[in-house]
Structures are given as structure tokens and as C-alpha cells.
Design a protein around this motif. Sequence first.
Motif, PDB file in Angstrom:
ATOM      1  N   TYR A  38      37.049  40.343  37.451  1.00  0.00           N
ATOM      2  CA  TYR A  38      36.945  38.886  37.498  1.00  0.00           C
ATOM      3  C   TYR A  38      38.344  38.278  37.412  1.00  0.00           C
ATOM      4  O   TYR A  38      39.136  38.601  36.516  1.00  0.00           O
ATOM      5  N   VAL A  39      38.635  37.387  38.352  1.00  0.00           N
ATOM      6  CA  VAL A  39      39.907  36.664  38.372  1.00  0.00           C
ATOM      7  C   VAL A  39      39.596  35.187  38.551  1.00  0.00           C
ATOM      8  O   VAL A  39      38.964  34.801  39.540  1.00  0.00           O
ATOM      9  N   SER A  40      40.001  34.364  37.627  1.00  0.00           N
ATOM     10  CA  SER A  40      39.735  32.934  37.729  1.00  0.00           C
ATOM     11  C   SER A  40      40.545  32.346  38.889  1.00  0.00           C
ATOM     12  O   SER A  40      41.561  32.920  39.307  1.00  0.00           O
ATOM     13  N   PRO A  41      40.132  31.200  39.404  1.00  0.00           N
ATOM     14  CA  PRO A  41      40.894  30.576  40.484  1.00  0.00           C
ATOM     15  C   PRO A  41      42.368  30.349  40.124  1.00  0.00           C
ATOM     16  O   PRO A  41      43.256  30.644  40.923  1.00  0.00           O
ATOM     17  N   GLN A  42      42.630  29.831  38.936  1.00  0.00           N
ATOM     18  CA  GLN A  42      44.018  29.577  38.551  1.00  0.00           C
ATOM     19  C   GLN A  42      44.801  30.876  38.419  1.00  0.00           C
ATOM     20  O   GLN A  42      45.970  30.955  38.814  1.00  0.00           O
ATOM     21  N   ALA A  43      44.156  31.913  37.862  1.00  0.00           N
ATOM     22  CA  ALA A  43      44.844  33.197  37.726  1.00  0.00           C
ATOM     23  C   ALA A  43      45.188  33.785  39.091  1.00  0.00           C
ATOM     24  O   ALA A  43      46.248  34.395  39.269  1.00  0.00           O
ATOM     25  N   LEU A  44      44.297  33.595  40.071  1.00  0.00           N
ATOM     26  CA  LEU A  44      44.571  34.110  41.413  1.00  0.00           C
ATOM     27  C   LEU A  44      45.756  33.364  42.033  1.00  0.00           C
ATOM     28  O   LEU A  44      46.638  33.985  42.645  1.00  0.00           O
ATOM     29  N   VAL A  45      45.785  32.057  41.872  1.00  0.00           N
ATOM     30  CA  VAL A  45      46.911  31.276  42.372  1.00  0.00           C
ATOM     31  C   VAL A  45      48.213  31.732  41.712  1.00  0.00           C
ATOM     32  O   VAL A  45      49.252  31.901  42.375  1.00  0.00           O
ATOM     33  N   ASP A  46      48.164  31.964  40.405  1.00  0.00           N
ATOM     34  CA  ASP A  46      49.362  32.400  39.690  1.00  0.00           C
ATOM     35  C   ASP A  46      49.852  33.755  40.213  1.00  0.00           C
ATOM     36  O   ASP A  46      51.064  33.977  40.356  1.00  0.00           O
TER      37      ASP A  46
ATOM     38  N   GLU B 221      33.583  39.614  54.024  1.00  0.00           N
ATOM     39  CA  GLU B 221      33.346  38.301  54.633  1.00  0.00           C
ATOM     40  C   GLU B 221      33.674  37.160  53.659  1.00  0.00           C
ATOM     41  O   GLU B 221      33.015  37.014  52.625  1.00  0.00           O
ATOM     42  N   PRO B 222      34.675  36.329  53.961  1.00  0.00           N
ATOM     43  CA  PRO B 222      35.075  35.283  53.016  1.00  0.00           C
ATOM     44  C   PRO B 222      34.149  34.077  52.955  1.00  0.00           C
ATOM     45  O   PRO B 222      34.123  33.371  51.940  1.00  0.00           O
ATOM     46  N   MET B 223      33.396  33.800  54.020  1.00  0.00           N
ATOM     47  CA  MET B 223      32.568  32.591  54.014  1.00  0.00           C
ATOM     48  C   MET B 223      31.556  32.587  52.872  1.00  0.00           C
ATOM     49  O   MET B 223      31.182  31.525  52.362  1.00  0.00           O
ATOM     50  N   ILE B 224      31.111  33.769  52.454  1.00  0.00           N
ATOM     51  CA  ILE B 224      30.129  33.838  51.368  1.00  0.00           C
ATOM     52  C   ILE B 224      30.778  33.646  49.991  1.00  0.00           C
ATOM     53  O   ILE B 224      30.088  33.634  48.973  1.00  0.00           O
ATOM     54  N   TRP B 225      32.094  33.464  49.995  1.00  0.00           N
ATOM     55  CA  TRP B 225      32.869  33.195  48.781  1.00  0.00           C
ATOM     56  C   TRP B 225      33.286  31.731  48.740  1.00  0.00           C
ATOM     57  O   TRP B 225      34.251  31.363  48.083  1.00  0.00           O
ATOM     58  N   LEU B 226      32.575  30.888  49.444  1.00  0.00           N
ATOM     59  CA  LEU B 226      32.982  29.509  49.671  1.00  0.00           C
ATOM     60  C   LEU B 226      33.338  28.771  48.380  1.00  0.00           C
ATOM     61  O   LEU B 226      34.377  28.117  48.301  1.00  0.00           O
ATOM     62  N   GLU B 227      32.503  28.846  47.373  1.00  0.00           N
ATOM     63  CA  GLU B 227      32.744  28.092  46.134  1.00  0.00           C
ATOM     64  C   GLU B 227      34.051  28.540  45.471  1.00  0.00           C
ATOM     65  O   GLU B 227      34.830  27.709  44.968  1.00  0.00           O
ATOM     66  N   TYR B 228      34.283  29.822  45.452  1.00  0.00           N
ATOM     67  CA  TYR B 228      35.500  30.369  44.844  1.00  0.00           C
ATOM     68  C   TYR B 228      36.737  29.937  45.639  1.00  0.00           C
ATOM     69  O   TYR B 228      37.743  29.493  45.066  1.00  0.00           O
ATOM     70  N   ILE B 229      36.663  30.046  46.964  1.00  0.00           N
ATOM     71  CA  ILE B 229      37.787  29.645  47.807  1.00  0.00           C
ATOM     72  C   ILE B 229      38.120  28.171  47.595  1.00  0.00           C
ATOM     73  O   ILE B 229      39.301  27.795  47.451  1.00  0.00           O
ATOM     74  N   GLU B 230      37.111  27.335  47.559  1.00  0.00           N
ATOM     75  CA  GLU B 230      37.355  25.904  47.357  1.00  0.00           C
ATOM     76  C   GLU B 230      38.036  25.646  46.015  1.00  0.00           C
ATOM     77  O   GLU B 230      38.957  24.822  45.921  1.00  0.00           O
ATOM     78  N   ASP B 231      37.601  26.353  44.955  1.00  0.00           N
ATOM     79  CA  ASP B 231      38.199  26.147  43.638  1.00  0.00           C
ATOM     80  C   ASP B 231      39.631  26.666  43.587  1.00  0.00           C
ATOM     81  O   ASP B 231      40.494  26.072  42.923  1.00  0.00           O
ATOM     82  N   VAL B 232      39.892  27.776  44.270  1.00  0.00           N
ATOM     83  CA  VAL B 232      41.264  28.288  44.351  1.00  0.00           C
ATOM     84  C   VAL B 232      42.171  27.246  44.987  1.00  0.00           C
ATOM     85  O   VAL B 232      43.269  26.951  44.497  1.00  0.00           O
TER      86      VAL B 232
ATOM     87  N   ARG C  42      41.749  24.055  45.193  1.00  0.00           N
ATOM     88  CA  ARG C  42      41.900  22.868  44.334  1.00  0.00           C
ATOM     89  C   ARG C  42      43.020  23.091  43.312  1.00  0.00           C
ATOM     90  O   ARG C  42      43.710  22.145  42.924  1.00  0.00           O
ATOM     91  N   CYS C  43      43.188  24.336  42.888  1.00  0.00           N
ATOM     92  CA  CYS C  43      44.243  24.650  41.914  1.00  0.00           C
ATOM     93  C   CYS C  43      45.629  24.497  42.527  1.00  0.00           C
ATOM     94  O   CYS C  43      46.594  24.200  41.810  1.00  0.00           O
ATOM     95  N   ASP C  44      45.748  24.725  43.828  1.00  0.00           N
ATOM     96  CA  ASP C  44      47.052  24.641  44.486  1.00  0.00           C
ATOM     97  C   ASP C  44      46.865  24.238  45.946  1.00  0.00           C
ATOM     98  O   ASP C  44      46.885  25.076  46.853  1.00  0.00           O
TER      99      ASP C  44
END
Length: 338
Positions: free
Chosen positions: A112-120, A136-147, A149-151
Motif C-alpha cells: 500500500y502506497v498513499s497518493p502523497q507517498a507515491l508523489v514523494d 490496466e490503469p483505468m481501473i485505478w481511476l480513483e487512486y490516479i485522480e488522488d495522486v 490532486r497531490c501534485d
Amino acid sequence: MGATSPVKIEARYYERTDDGYICHLCPHNCRIAIGKYGLCGTRRGNEDFLEAYSYGRVSSLCVDPIEKKPLNHYYPKSKIFSVGGIGCSMTCKHCQNYSISQRETGKKRTTYVSPQALVDMCRSEGMDSIAFTYNEPMIWLEYIEDVMRCDPDLRLVLVTNGFINEEPLKDLCKITNAMNIDIKAFRNEFYRDICHANLDDVLRTTKLVYGSGVHLEITYLLIPGYNDSMEELTDFSEWVVNELSSDVPVHFTRFHPDNGMDDVPWTPVETMIAAKEIAMNAGLEFVYLGNVMVEGGNDTICPQCDTEVIRRTGYMVDLENLDGNRCACCGAHLNIKN
């Protein structure tokens, strides 16, 4: 085993029914009962809402050449921070990343990697671009959007099968800078029998992405005896020219036996060369050959003066006659983001 996410995130694009949910992220529109999963394995029916079950569950991290996506016309010779998750909206028999895309998502080892941690992580590697790829990234839509938003200053790349409904796709296009869409064949029978999907849905996605202004490149994996006939390649190439543009880069890549199609031989080099010739005769200006070493097969040539603008040998890239997004010899504008 799979990582246990410390958060439970509600999925977007679904409706509640008497006995569960209907997911509207992709054209499968799965009916998901409480405690069950959608076909992709990343949507789970909880008591209170449909959960984005794979949220933050990372299977793969790497710094890649941008050409590995493959993107030959998007900041050529740059590096990109690449991230993979789990699951897929298709079940392709020939999938080469099946260990993360088709294994039971609850049993696949992830972190598990939080959106902010991934950006960092991305920024600590000195990267200003991030690619969601490998599965397939499209099924990760919510995570991608939050990432994002962080940057919001990160450049976003998606490497996708293009199997997504129109509303979520439009939302993703608002934050995405470039996509490589994998058109797996140009016959719906192939999509139905090999991928458990539909060609028309992928073509609709491709047209919408191109029309949105997101930088687009297309990959077509040549599988001997399945999608490599002269007629099919001609139809595909003419579709790109007529429905998109002659300057959309197309990558024909070489198949190697894997997964459920390990009895199919490697694509002959002669077929690769013939595919490029067919595509260019149909009017495509930028056609590349991947997973094979062919002299000039991956170079960028100016369509106006035939000057070699970018030379590529594997992932070694020389920007020989490129001036921003123009040919340094004749000044022709090229479909290159730089």
C-alpha cells in the motif's frame, strides 16, 4: 499476500441495486453482489458502497525510458516514473503481464502506497512525469485522480487497453497529458474470443482521447495467424488516417509466446517490416517497430524532407535533427511534445 489497505475508498461510477451494485466504469457494466468482485477484480461490493478495492495497492515501481511505454513523440529521451497495480478489465489470453493483471487480486503481493507517498517517491527520483502502466490503469481511476490532486504539476501518462465508459474517460482526459492505447486487433471476433471485450468500445475511446487534445500514440501487437493479415492491417491503418490523423504515431510490436498462447510462434521479422510498409502506404507518417532490432525500424523520419530526426537503437536515443517540435532541416512541424 496482497497488502491490506488502511483506507476503504468508495468507487465512482456505479449505482446501487436491491442485491448489490452495477459498476459503470467500463463497458462490462458488471453486476456485483455484496462480498463479490467485478470482472477486473478491483471493484468489491461492500455493505455500504462499491469499494475501489485496489486503491493504493502497488505491485510495480520503476524509472523507465519514455520510449518503453512506448511513447516516441512525447518528451523523447526523457525518463518517467512508472507505477503498476493489479487487475485488468480484459482477460487477454496472450497477456505478458498476467502475473499482476489476471491473478486473484486478493492473493497478489502488493504494497500500500498513499497518493502523497507515491508523489514523494516520484519527485525524490527527480521525475516530473508519472506513468500508470504494466496492468490496466483505468481501473485505478480513483487512486490516479488522488495522486494528481497531490501534485497537479506532474505530467500524467496512461498506458491502457482503452476499455472504459465515456463519462469516466472524459474525467481522466482532463488530467492526462499522454496516452498509449493498445488496439489489439481490428476485428471484433478477436476481442470477443481472445480478450473478452469489444473493439468498438476501444475505437470510441481512441477517438475521444484524440479529440480531447491528449497526446496519443497507438500500439498494435502482431500475433501470427490472429491479427496480422494484410487486409486487417490495411483496415486498421486506414482507420487511423481517416478517423484520427496521419501523424498519430503507431507502434507495431513483436509477439512472443506467453501465458495462454505459448504455442504461437514469434512474429516473423518479415511480417513486422511488411506491417510498417502497409501502414505507410495507407498514409501514416510515423510507424515504429517494437521488440525487434530492424535498421531504421524505430527512427523518426521527417515526412516532408525525409531527414532522420531521431535515431533510436533499443532505448538509446539520439535527437539528431530535432528543433523543439520541428525538423531542424526543413522546419516542418512534427507531432512531437518536447
